[in-house]
Design a protein around this motif. Structure first.
Motif, PDB file in Angstrom:
ATOM      1  N   PRO A  49      19.194  55.302  72.668  1.00 15.59           N
ATOM      2  CA  PRO A  49      20.582  54.888  72.430  1.00 15.59           C
ATOM      3  C   PRO A  49      20.947  54.974  70.958  1.00 15.59           C
ATOM      4  O   PRO A  49      20.081  54.951  70.076  1.00 15.59           O
ATOM      5  CB  PRO A  49      20.604  53.434  72.920  1.00 15.59           C
ATOM      6  CG  PRO A  49      19.191  52.974  72.796  1.00 15.59           C
ATOM      7  CD  PRO A  49      18.329  54.182  73.033  1.00 15.59           C
ATOM      8  N   GLY A  71      23.373  49.987  67.902  1.00 17.06           N
ATOM      9  CA  GLY A  71      23.935  48.925  68.728  1.00 17.06           C
ATOM     10  C   GLY A  71      25.285  48.440  68.244  1.00 17.06           C
ATOM     11  O   GLY A  71      26.118  48.012  69.048  1.00 17.06           O
ATOM     12  N   ARG A  72      25.536  48.538  66.931  1.00 20.77           N
ATOM     13  CA  ARG A  72      26.808  48.047  66.398  1.00 20.77           C
ATOM     14  C   ARG A  72      27.994  48.884  66.855  1.00 20.77           C
ATOM     15  O   ARG A  72      29.148  48.454  66.742  1.00 20.77           O
ATOM     16  CB  ARG A  72      26.751  47.974  64.870  1.00 20.77           C
ATOM     17  CG  ARG A  72      26.611  49.315  64.150  1.00 20.77           C
ATOM     18  CD  ARG A  72      26.300  49.084  62.664  1.00 20.77           C
ATOM     19  NE  ARG A  72      26.053  50.339  61.952  1.00 20.77           N
ATOM     20  CZ  ARG A  72      26.887  50.874  61.099  1.00 20.77           C
ATOM     21  NH1 ARG A  72      28.073  50.308  60.868  1.00 20.77           N
ATOM     22  NH2 ARG A  72      26.573  51.991  60.450  1.00 20.77           N
ATOM     23  N   TRP A  80      28.139  50.100  70.044  1.00 22.29           N
ATOM     24  CA  TRP A  80      28.248  49.999  71.498  1.00 22.29           C
ATOM     25  C   TRP A  80      29.430  49.100  71.860  1.00 22.29           C
ATOM     26  O   TRP A  80      29.573  48.002  71.311  1.00 22.29           O
ATOM     27  CB  TRP A  80      26.962  49.440  72.097  1.00 22.29           C
ATOM     28  CG  TRP A  80      26.961  49.401  73.587  1.00 22.29           C
ATOM     29  CD1 TRP A  80      27.067  48.292  74.379  1.00 22.29           C
ATOM     30  CD2 TRP A  80      26.859  50.511  74.487  1.00 22.29           C
ATOM     31  NE1 TRP A  80      27.032  48.639  75.705  1.00 22.29           N
ATOM     32  CE2 TRP A  80      26.907  49.995  75.805  1.00 22.29           C
ATOM     33  CE3 TRP A  80      26.734  51.890  74.302  1.00 22.29           C
ATOM     34  CZ2 TRP A  80      26.837  50.816  76.935  1.00 22.29           C
ATOM     35  CZ3 TRP A  80      26.660  52.704  75.424  1.00 22.29           C
ATOM     36  CH2 TRP A  80      26.707  52.167  76.713  1.00 22.29           C
ATOM     37  N   THR A  88      31.437  46.259  73.178  1.00 23.97           N
ATOM     38  CA  THR A  88      30.982  44.943  73.626  1.00 23.97           C
ATOM     39  C   THR A  88      31.431  44.622  75.044  1.00 23.97           C
ATOM     40  O   THR A  88      30.746  43.874  75.755  1.00 23.97           O
ATOM     41  CB  THR A  88      31.483  43.849  72.675  1.00 23.97           C
ATOM     42  OG1 THR A  88      32.914  43.938  72.569  1.00 23.97           O
ATOM     43  CG2 THR A  88      30.881  44.019  71.288  1.00 23.97           C
ATOM     44  N   ALA A 100      25.365  44.454  77.263  1.00 23.92           N
ATOM     45  CA  ALA A 100      24.275  44.789  76.356  1.00 23.92           C
ATOM     46  C   ALA A 100      24.140  46.305  76.210  1.00 23.92           C
ATOM     47  O   ALA A 100      24.365  47.055  77.161  1.00 23.92           O
ATOM     48  CB  ALA A 100      22.975  44.198  76.870  1.00 23.92           C
ATOM     49  N   PRO A 101      23.769  46.777  75.020  1.00 18.27           N
ATOM     50  CA  PRO A 101      23.541  48.212  74.833  1.00 18.27           C
ATOM     51  C   PRO A 101      22.394  48.698  75.719  1.00 18.27           C
ATOM     52  O   PRO A 101      21.526  47.912  76.124  1.00 18.27           O
ATOM     53  CB  PRO A 101      23.158  48.325  73.353  1.00 18.27           C
ATOM     54  CG  PRO A 101      23.662  47.082  72.714  1.00 18.27           C
ATOM     55  CD  PRO A 101      23.577  46.024  73.768  1.00 18.27           C
ATOM     56  N   PRO A 110      14.961  42.769  68.977  1.00 15.50           N
ATOM     57  CA  PRO A 110      16.363  42.752  68.527  1.00 15.50           C
ATOM     58  C   PRO A 110      16.525  42.568  67.027  1.00 15.50           C
ATOM     59  O   PRO A 110      17.455  43.119  66.422  1.00 15.50           O
ATOM     60  CB  PRO A 110      16.966  41.582  69.306  1.00 15.50           C
ATOM     61  CG  PRO A 110      16.102  41.433  70.515  1.00 15.50           C
ATOM     62  CD  PRO A 110      14.725  41.812  70.077  1.00 15.50           C
ATOM     63  N   LEU A 138      16.005  45.950  65.615  1.00 14.28           N
ATOM     64  CA  LEU A 138      17.154  46.796  65.945  1.00 14.28           C
ATOM     65  C   LEU A 138      18.340  46.496  65.036  1.00 14.28           C
ATOM     66  O   LEU A 138      19.030  47.413  64.565  1.00 14.28           O
ATOM     67  CB  LEU A 138      17.573  46.578  67.404  1.00 14.28           C
ATOM     68  CG  LEU A 138      16.824  47.332  68.494  1.00 14.28           C
ATOM     69  CD1 LEU A 138      17.407  46.961  69.854  1.00 14.28           C
ATOM     70  CD2 LEU A 138      16.896  48.835  68.289  1.00 14.28           C
ATOM     71  N   ASP A 139      18.572  45.213  64.773  1.00 18.26           N
ATOM     72  CA  ASP A 139      19.735  44.821  63.977  1.00 18.26           C
ATOM     73  C   ASP A 139      19.610  45.203  62.515  1.00 18.26           C
ATOM     74  O   ASP A 139      20.601  45.187  61.780  1.00 18.26           O
ATOM     75  CB  ASP A 139      19.954  43.307  64.086  1.00 18.26           C
ATOM     76  CG  ASP A 139      20.456  42.885  65.462  1.00 18.26           C
ATOM     77  OD1 ASP A 139      20.910  43.769  66.219  1.00 18.26           O
ATOM     78  OD2 ASP A 139      20.378  41.682  65.780  1.00 18.26           O
ATOM     79  N   ASP A 152      20.164  51.483  61.989  1.00 15.35           N
ATOM     80  CA  ASP A 152      20.865  52.301  62.983  1.00 15.35           C
ATOM     81  C   ASP A 152      19.962  53.311  63.670  1.00 15.35           C
ATOM     82  O   ASP A 152      20.453  54.238  64.305  1.00 15.35           O
ATOM     83  CB  ASP A 152      22.018  53.053  62.309  1.00 15.35           C
ATOM     84  CG  ASP A 152      23.177  52.146  61.923  1.00 15.35           C
ATOM     85  OD1 ASP A 152      23.260  51.028  62.463  1.00 15.35           O
ATOM     86  OD2 ASP A 152      23.993  52.567  61.076  1.00 15.35           O
ATOM     87  N   ASN A 212      17.110  52.823  65.911  1.00 19.56           N
ATOM     88  CA  ASN A 212      16.258  52.349  67.009  1.00 19.56           C
ATOM     89  C   ASN A 212      14.955  51.722  66.506  1.00 19.56           C
ATOM     90  O   ASN A 212      13.904  51.868  67.113  1.00 19.56           O
ATOM     91  CB  ASN A 212      15.968  53.488  67.993  1.00 19.56           C
ATOM     92  CG  ASN A 212      15.460  52.991  69.347  1.00 19.56           C
ATOM     93  OD1 ASN A 212      14.364  53.332  69.756  1.00 19.56           O
ATOM     94  ND2 ASN A 212      16.259  52.198  70.044  1.00 19.56           N
TER      95      ASN A 212
END
Length: 363
Positions: free
Chosen positions: A267, A270-271, A273, A275, A279-280, A304, A307-308, A311, A313
């Motif tokens: 993917p 996540g930012r 994706w 909302t 969830a992504p 997580p 991930l945060d 960008d 993965n």
């Protein structure tokens, strides 16, 4: 445990991702930063408040408390920074891709490679995405020897960078260098072979056509097919589309051989994706043997918190963990200067093949 002090050259968008990931490492800290843009320097200082902002690369390299260095400046600045480091303070170095952007600069890279006394690790983050690592570990068993390798990236357009440097080929080396050297590196890694022939079709079809900077319209491409023949006889293809940010997965990789197929699905950030969709998606690896038939799917989740922090993965964190181990204990970089140079050579060959509508067999 001794704390490893990083010196960072360049703290724009990617540099700040590095800062966030270094902050997650045990026994590592950013001690010094050189970032000439005031806004980016302030953002970097907010992430690493104990780091000192240096006025120049020379000031940063003059420090005697650094254990390693990271270069994350704009592409066209990389080779100059590499030469300055080699001359003034050749510490263990994590060097962002691409190593260089002008074909003539390969001689400068080779000169540094011949004399640099410490490890230089080229930052090919995509190698360290957990689903791609699983893919690479399982690819030979799943396929029985790869004959066809396909990498598809369907993603968002180039983001805005300081001074809009990434809007022009003269600064980036071209999209197939700037964006795609990661994928050419993966091709060599997965196939265990070097390229012998490249052909490509690419262009600027959708993005940035309504933009202008000092009267210039961007010339970066957003669309490409690249086919690469390798010395082993394997073939690889890259499909790039940079106006497909609505995709569920950003990267899709497949390899096929006499025993079957393996795929990885990664993917995007996540930012980005939506909302309202919940969830992504989670990365997956799928193995599809020929006998007995029946795909086997495994989810590859990432912490997580990791991930945060970026960008990619989680790959920036895992790359830094391995680099930090090298700085502490010595050894050989997992991604060498030769690997980084090959990735640029392949990207430049693809740029040339697409521009000339031809085939390049001297890479």
């Amino acid at each position: 445990m001794k704390v490893i002090n990083y010196g960072i050259i360049g703290c724009g968008m990617m540099g700040q991702e590095h800062l966030r990931n270094i902050a997650l490492l045990e026994g590592a800290r950013v001690a010094a930063i050189f970032e000439p843009d005031e806004i980016m320097a302030a953002a970097a200082k907010a992430i690493a408040p104990n780091a000192k902002l240096e006025a120049s690369i020379e000031d940063l390299l003059a420090r005697d408390d650094l254990d390693c260095l990271l270069v994350a400046s704009p592409n066209h600045c990389h080779i100059d920074a590499l030469e300055q480091i080699a001359e003034l303070n050749p510490l263990p170095l994590l060097m962002e891709k691409p190593l260089y952007t002008d074909p003539a600069d390969i001689a400068r890279v080779e000169a540094i490679a011949a004399s640099y006394p410490s490890p230089i690790w080229v930052a090919m983050e995509y190698r360290y995405m957990p689903p791609i690592q699983t893919f690479a570990e399982e690819v030979q068993r799943a396929t029985g020897g790869v004959k066809m390798l396909t990498i598809r990236e369907h993603r968002f357009p180039f983001l805005h960078k300081v001074g809009d440097w990434n809007r022009f080929n003269r600064n980036t080396g071209g999209t197939l260098v700037e964006k795609c050297c990661h994928f050419f590196d993966l091709m060599r890694l997965i196939l265990g072979s070097d390229p012998v022939r490249v052909t490509a079709s690419a262009g600027q079809e959708v993005n940035h056509l309504d933009e202008a900077y000092n009267g210039e319209v961007p010339d970066i491409w957003d669309t490409a097919y690249v086919i690469v023949d390798f010395a082993t006889g394997a073939r690889a293809m890259l499909e790039l589309c940079m106006y497909a940010e609505g995709s569920k997965y950003q990267e899709e990789i497949s390899a096929v051989g006499p025993n079957g197929k393996i795929e990885a699905f990664v993917p995007g950030p996540g930012r980005f994706w939506p909302t309202h969709l919940g969830a992504p998606p989670v990365a997956q690896v799928i193995i599809s043997p020929r006998h007995p038939k029946g795909p086997q799917t495994v989810d590859i989740p990432v912490d997580p918190t990791i991930l945060d922090a970026g960008d990619h993965n989680g790959s920036t964190f895992y790359q830094h963990a391995r680099f930090l181990e090298l700085v502490r204990n010595g050894g050989v970089p997992e991604v060498s200067l030769e690997d980084g140079a090959w990735a640029v050579r392949m990207g430049l060959a693809a740029q040339k093949a697409a521009s000339e509508h031809g085939v390049i067999d001297r890479i």
